[in-house]
Design an enzyme around this catalytic site. Structure first.
Site, PDB file in Angstrom:
ATOM      1  N   ASP A   1       0.864  -1.178   0.000  1.00 15.02           N
ATOM      2  CA  ASP A   1       0.000   0.000   0.000  1.00 15.02           C
ATOM      3  C   ASP A   1       0.906   1.235   0.000  1.00 15.02           C
ATOM      4  O   ASP A   1       1.317   1.705  -1.051  1.00 15.02           O
ATOM      5  CB  ASP A   1      -0.902  -0.103   1.235  1.00 15.02           C
ATOM      6  CG  ASP A   1      -1.892   1.025   1.368  1.00 15.02           C
ATOM      7  OD1 ASP A   1      -2.154   1.703   0.376  1.00 15.02           O
ATOM      8  OD2 ASP A   1      -2.423   1.237   2.482  1.00 15.02           O
TER       9      ASP A   1
ATOM     10  N   PHE B   1      -9.865   0.009  -0.082  1.00 14.94           N
ATOM     11  CA  PHE B   1      -9.626  -1.097   0.835  1.00 14.94           C
ATOM     12  C   PHE B   1     -10.194  -2.404   0.273  1.00 14.94           C
ATOM     13  O   PHE B   1     -11.315  -2.431  -0.239  1.00 14.94           O
ATOM     14  CB  PHE B   1     -10.283  -0.768   2.179  1.00 14.94           C
ATOM     15  CG  PHE B   1      -9.895  -1.704   3.263  1.00 14.94           C
ATOM     16  CD1 PHE B   1      -8.656  -1.600   3.881  1.00 14.94           C
ATOM     17  CD2 PHE B   1     -10.757  -2.707   3.679  1.00 14.94           C
ATOM     18  CE1 PHE B   1      -8.285  -2.481   4.882  1.00 14.94           C
ATOM     19  CE2 PHE B   1     -10.399  -3.589   4.677  1.00 14.94           C
ATOM     20  CZ  PHE B   1      -9.156  -3.475   5.279  1.00 14.94           C
TER      21      PHE B   1
HETATM   22  P1  5GP Z   1       1.916  -0.563   3.813  1.00 12.57           P
HETATM   23  O1  5GP Z   1       2.965  -0.577   4.873  1.00 12.57           O
HETATM   24  O2  5GP Z   1       2.438  -0.881   2.432  1.00 12.57           O
HETATM   25  O3  5GP Z   1       1.136   0.737   3.811  1.00 12.57           O
HETATM   26  O4  5GP Z   1       0.827  -1.578   4.210  1.00 12.57           O
HETATM   27  C1  5GP Z   1       1.015  -2.879   4.027  1.00 12.57           C
HETATM   28  C2  5GP Z   1       0.124  -3.729   4.875  1.00 12.57           C
HETATM   29  O5  5GP Z   1      -1.118  -3.113   5.206  1.00 12.57           O
HETATM   30  C3  5GP Z   1      -0.213  -4.947   4.096  1.00 12.57           C
HETATM   31  O6  5GP Z   1       0.719  -5.960   4.307  1.00 12.57           O
HETATM   32  C4  5GP Z   1      -1.605  -5.299   4.594  1.00 12.57           C
HETATM   33  O7  5GP Z   1      -1.480  -6.159   5.691  1.00 12.57           O
HETATM   34  C5  5GP Z   1      -2.201  -3.987   5.006  1.00 12.57           C
HETATM   35  N1  5GP Z   1      -3.086  -3.431   3.948  1.00 12.57           N
HETATM   36  C6  5GP Z   1      -2.824  -2.464   3.056  1.00 12.57           C
HETATM   37  N2  5GP Z   1      -3.860  -2.223   2.245  1.00 12.57           N
HETATM   38  C7  5GP Z   1      -4.828  -3.088   2.617  1.00 12.57           C
HETATM   39  C8  5GP Z   1      -6.165  -3.353   2.142  1.00 12.57           C
HETATM   40  O8  5GP Z   1      -6.694  -2.753   1.198  1.00 12.57           O
HETATM   41  N3  5GP Z   1      -6.830  -4.342   2.784  1.00 12.57           N
HETATM   42  C9  5GP Z   1      -6.299  -5.040   3.829  1.00 12.57           C
HETATM   43  N4  5GP Z   1      -7.062  -5.972   4.376  1.00 12.57           N
HETATM   44  N5  5GP Z   1      -5.051  -4.829   4.302  1.00 12.57           N
HETATM   45  C10 5GP Z   1      -4.320  -3.859   3.698  1.00 12.57           C
END
Ligand code: 5GP
Ligand code: MG
Length: 181
Positions: free
Chosen positions: A106, A155
């Site tokens: 993300d 999401f």
């Molecule tokens: P980042 O550190 O890249 O912002 O977030 C990564 C983590 O956030 C991912 O490994 C996941 O666990 C969670 N995450 C990010 N976007 C989503 C989403 O749309 N749905 C869900 N369920 N988890 C997400």
């Protein structure tokens, strides 16, 4: 099948089981080819990547090892930017060809932290295999060699990904419906 409710939120289907299966088969063929003769170590990022990793790794047809780390940065539906490593890797990474398996990138903060920590152990190589990427949300430059799908910045749940702990058991991937946040 096309809509689901997880706790208080409504989601609609984004990718069917068939579409996901087809893409994972392609990734497995590619990885098996790229790592032939290399003995890679897959590092699965729990919890979200557990179903993706299981489906993918079953189709890897070269010798490989599998390890797990558990992290979290998400609070409900927003990335906190702060990554908490809940349990760290026991396996030695030095000299290994590491493939990190993640559910979704993300902001990229989680993957950035994970890679920083791994680099210290001097693996021979590190590549990222992520089921999903949200290109428009990225705050860090993360290069993922293997990407299942690029998706919009909304999401998603299902296929291992949760909303407040629920929805991981859906075999398809669902996206939050408009006007629902
Ligand atoms: P980042 O550190 O890249 O912002 O977030 C990564 C983590 O956030 C991912 O490994 C996941 O666990 C969670 N995450 C990010 N976007 C989503 C989403 O749309 N749905 C869900 N369920 N988890 C997400
Ligand atoms: Mg995750």
């Amino acid at each position: 099948m096309s809509d689901i409710k997880v706790k208080d939120k409504d989601f609609e289907i984004l990718f069917s089981k068939e579409k996901i299966d087809e893409r994972i088969a392609q990734l497995a063929i590619q990885i098996s080819k790229d790592y032939k003769g290399k003995d890679p170590l897959f590092v699965v990022v729990l919890n979200g990547a557990f179903i993706f990793a299981a489906d993918l790794i079953k189709q890897i047809n070269i010798p490989c090892e599998i390890a797990f780390i558990r992290l979290s940065s998400y609070h409900s539906m927003k990335s906190t930017g702060k990554v908490t490593q809940i349990f760290s890797i026991q396996e030695k990474l030095s000299g290994r060809d590491v493939i990190i398996i993640e559910d979704i990138i993300d902001t990229g903060n989680t993957m950035h932290e994970v890679q920083l920590e791994m680099v210290e152990q001097k693996p021979a190589s590190i590549n990222v295999c992520t089921f999903l990427v949200k290109p428009k949300s990225m705050e860090r430059e993360i290069t993922s060699k293997y990407i299942g799908f690029e998706i919009p910045s909304q999401f998603v749940v299902g296929y291992g990904l949760d909303y407040e702990g629920y929805g991981r058991n859906s075999e398809a991937l669902y996206i939050l419906k408009e006007g629902n946040n």
